[in-house]
Scaffold this active site. Sequence first.
Site, PDB file in Angstrom:
ATOM      1  N   GLU A 142       0.647  33.917 -43.784  1.00 29.41           N
ATOM      2  CA  GLU A 142       0.957  34.094 -42.364  1.00 29.41           C
ATOM      3  C   GLU A 142       2.348  33.535 -42.064  1.00 29.41           C
ATOM      4  O   GLU A 142       2.755  32.553 -42.680  1.00 29.41           O
ATOM      5  CB  GLU A 142      -0.097  33.378 -41.508  1.00 29.41           C
ATOM      6  CG  GLU A 142      -1.476  34.015 -41.687  1.00 29.41           C
ATOM      7  CD  GLU A 142      -2.559  33.388 -40.827  1.00 29.41           C
ATOM      8  OE1 GLU A 142      -2.276  32.443 -40.070  1.00 29.41           O
ATOM      9  OE2 GLU A 142      -3.710  33.870 -40.914  1.00 29.41           O
ATOM     10  N   HIS A 154      -3.591  35.543 -35.660  1.00 32.89           N
ATOM     11  CA  HIS A 154      -4.441  34.352 -35.829  1.00 32.89           C
ATOM     12  C   HIS A 154      -4.684  33.665 -34.478  1.00 32.89           C
ATOM     13  O   HIS A 154      -4.441  32.469 -34.318  1.00 32.89           O
ATOM     14  CB  HIS A 154      -3.813  33.370 -36.829  1.00 32.89           C
ATOM     15  CG  HIS A 154      -4.822  32.422 -37.414  1.00 32.89           C
ATOM     16  ND1 HIS A 154      -4.713  31.904 -38.684  1.00 32.89           N
ATOM     17  CD2 HIS A 154      -5.967  31.896 -36.904  1.00 32.89           C
ATOM     18  CE1 HIS A 154      -5.740  31.103 -38.920  1.00 32.89           C
ATOM     19  NE2 HIS A 154      -6.519  31.081 -37.853  1.00 32.89           N
TER      20      HIS A 154
HETATM   21  P1  NAI Z   1     -19.407  27.353 -39.949  1.00 31.49           P
HETATM   22  O1  NAI Z   1     -19.203  26.353 -41.019  1.00 31.49           O
HETATM   23  O2  NAI Z   1     -20.184  26.980 -38.749  1.00 31.49           O
HETATM   24  O3  NAI Z   1     -20.108  28.646 -40.596  1.00 31.49           O
HETATM   25  C1  NAI Z   1     -19.752  29.176 -41.841  1.00 31.49           C
HETATM   26  C2  NAI Z   1     -20.998  29.832 -42.436  1.00 31.49           C
HETATM   27  O4  NAI Z   1     -20.623  30.491 -43.627  1.00 31.49           O
HETATM   28  C3  NAI Z   1     -22.083  28.834 -42.792  1.00 31.49           C
HETATM   29  O5  NAI Z   1     -23.318  29.251 -42.269  1.00 31.49           O
HETATM   30  C4  NAI Z   1     -22.092  28.849 -44.315  1.00 31.49           C
HETATM   31  O6  NAI Z   1     -23.367  28.596 -44.872  1.00 31.49           O
HETATM   32  C5  NAI Z   1     -21.629  30.261 -44.593  1.00 31.49           C
HETATM   33  N1  NAI Z   1     -21.068  30.452 -45.919  1.00 31.49           N
HETATM   34  C6  NAI Z   1     -20.296  29.608 -46.629  1.00 31.49           C
HETATM   35  N2  NAI Z   1     -19.951  30.170 -47.808  1.00 31.49           N
HETATM   36  C7  NAI Z   1     -20.527  31.391 -47.823  1.00 31.49           C
HETATM   37  C8  NAI Z   1     -20.546  32.439 -48.775  1.00 31.49           C
HETATM   38  N3  NAI Z   1     -19.897  32.330 -49.933  1.00 31.49           N
HETATM   39  N4  NAI Z   1     -21.251  33.538 -48.472  1.00 31.49           N
HETATM   40  C9  NAI Z   1     -21.927  33.653 -47.302  1.00 31.49           C
HETATM   41  N5  NAI Z   1     -21.936  32.684 -46.359  1.00 31.49           N
HETATM   42  C10 NAI Z   1     -21.243  31.575 -46.623  1.00 31.49           C
HETATM   43  O7  NAI Z   1     -17.961  27.878 -39.567  1.00 31.49           O
HETATM   44  P2  NAI Z   1     -17.504  28.547 -38.188  1.00 31.49           P
HETATM   45  O8  NAI Z   1     -17.145  27.492 -37.227  1.00 31.49           O
HETATM   46  O9  NAI Z   1     -18.490  29.574 -37.810  1.00 31.49           O
HETATM   47  O10 NAI Z   1     -16.130  29.238 -38.670  1.00 31.49           O
HETATM   48  C11 NAI Z   1     -16.145  30.354 -39.549  1.00 31.49           C
HETATM   49  C12 NAI Z   1     -14.735  30.710 -39.979  1.00 31.49           C
HETATM   50  O11 NAI Z   1     -13.942  31.042 -38.852  1.00 31.49           O
HETATM   51  C13 NAI Z   1     -13.973  29.595 -40.700  1.00 31.49           C
HETATM   52  O12 NAI Z   1     -13.329  30.164 -41.819  1.00 31.49           O
HETATM   53  C14 NAI Z   1     -12.933  29.162 -39.713  1.00 31.49           C
HETATM   54  O13 NAI Z   1     -11.778  28.696 -40.359  1.00 31.49           O
HETATM   55  C15 NAI Z   1     -12.654  30.461 -38.994  1.00 31.49           C
HETATM   56  N6  NAI Z   1     -12.054  30.310 -37.659  1.00 31.49           N
HETATM   57  C16 NAI Z   1     -11.049  31.161 -37.303  1.00 31.49           C
HETATM   58  C17 NAI Z   1     -10.455  31.065 -36.056  1.00 31.49           C
HETATM   59  C18 NAI Z   1      -9.393  32.011 -35.667  1.00 31.49           C
HETATM   60  O14 NAI Z   1      -8.551  31.672 -34.826  1.00 31.49           O
HETATM   61  N7  NAI Z   1      -9.355  33.207 -36.203  1.00 31.49           N
HETATM   62  C19 NAI Z   1     -10.850  30.029 -35.097  1.00 31.49           C
HETATM   63  C20 NAI Z   1     -11.999  29.238 -35.536  1.00 31.49           C
HETATM   64  C21 NAI Z   1     -12.547  29.378 -36.789  1.00 31.49           C
END
Ligand code: NAI
Length: 428
Positions: free
Chosen positions: A288, A311
């Site tokens: 990015e 982003h």
């Molecule tokens: P979270 O930790 O609450 O949920 C992630 C889920 O993915 C968990 O349930 C976990 O068990 C699952 N997981 C982990 N590895 C996996 C795999 N190999 N296969 C399937 N499931 C798997 O995280 P949250 O808060 O929901 O965030 C998710 C993503 O969103 C993160 O990567 C975060 O960096 C990103 N994000 C992006 C933003 C943006 O501005 N675009 C803002 C906030 C978060």
Amino acid sequence: MQRPPPRKSRHERHRRPRSDPRYSVPKDKLKVVLLENVHANAIEALQQDGYTQIVTRPKALQGEELVELLHDAHFVGIRSRTHLTEAVLERAPKLVAIGAFCIGTNQIDLRAAMLRGIPVFNAPFSNTRSVAELVLAETILLMRGIPQKNALQHRGGWDKSAAGSHEVRGKTLGIVGYGHIGTQIGVLAEQLGMRVVYYDIEAKLPLGNARQLPTLEAVLHASDVVTLHVPETPQTQNMIGTLELSQMKTGAHLINASRGTVVDIDALTDALKRKHLAGAAIDVFPVEPQGNDARFESPLVGLDNVLLTPHIGGSTAEAQANIGLEVAAKLLRYSNNGSTVSAVNFPEVTLPEQNGRCRLLHIHRNVPGMMARINERFSEAGINIAAQYLRTNDEVGYVVIDVDSEAQRVAYEGLCNIAGTIRCRMLY
Ligand code: NAI
């Protein structure tokens, strides 16, 4: 006859130099530094709690300017652009805690902070709803073919047609990663009449009528729109590549607002150009631009059926306000009560109210015999421990001890002098 010097009060006898970082400072003397335009909510919350010495700066600081401001600071709040390296922390001897008013904490040397007894707090979920809303909007826009209609019309075209345009009601949304964001999206999508299936490496309680499917492939096969919400891990690196894209329905859509490394962008570009996928919405990229002036480059540039966003999935005014409140609340809880719940680099201790007792917070190197030495000090001094809470990780231990207030000063000094003490604070 020369008079003997006046006898010092008990308090004065025990008073320590202000420069000793192990010793407590009254709340109204605590200096809080907030950089990078941290939201006004945070300042308000701190002021309402009686923290009067708040220094704010609109921008990130670095080098000597940062060191100079932090040399007598007890708390610092930053966002993503201020780098709190070991060298900076070394020269901030009074720092008690760090607030990262954002999600990521890569800009902070977390281990160096931990070894100095400094917990770091962030706001991992304050922007969850913002991401969920964007993904929901994108789901609708993609299913209606709006990105390509919009692009065409900006070039003077006109494509009034229902071909390739669908309602989301009754369609299947596949969520990969059913965590904080994934679950929110599932709930919202069901309210639009979508069927929700998800894949997660953990067994997750389905909300509403969502169904967990056993494999990623099953979700890819079943879904009209697939949305990714996994963290960046070795397992999620290029998790969606040529094979996985081929497992998606022809004419399906892909949304990625998780991490840029999760999707193989070349494979996605190919799937879109071959019209295997009807569209995509991508918010995060493997590489990015470093800032708003830098140029964005990607093989996806120029594809009309791709919604590109910089982003900003979690970037809303509401998320910023929530972050301000969440991190300020965590700093206040730690400062006032000692709780380290949700610290990113520190043993997590949940604490009840003090109930009129004095509370001693002792952060130490996690070496054998430490608790025995601590308890020895108390029994030698005949001090009754009303409650004790301990958590350790490989390198540090954090013990919180409640004692009756008459014994507080003796207990405090006893604790501070134990070998291996990193930091000791007293709350009363
Ligand atoms: P979270 O930790 O609450 O949920 C992630 C889920 O993915 C968990 O349930 C976990 O068990 C699952 N997981 C982990 N590895 C996996 C795999 N190999 N296969 C399937 N499931 C798997 O995280 P949250 O808060 O929901 O965030 C998710 C993503 O969103 C993160 O990567 C975060 O960096 C990103 N994000 C992006 C933003 C943006 O501005 N675009 C803002 C906030 C978060």
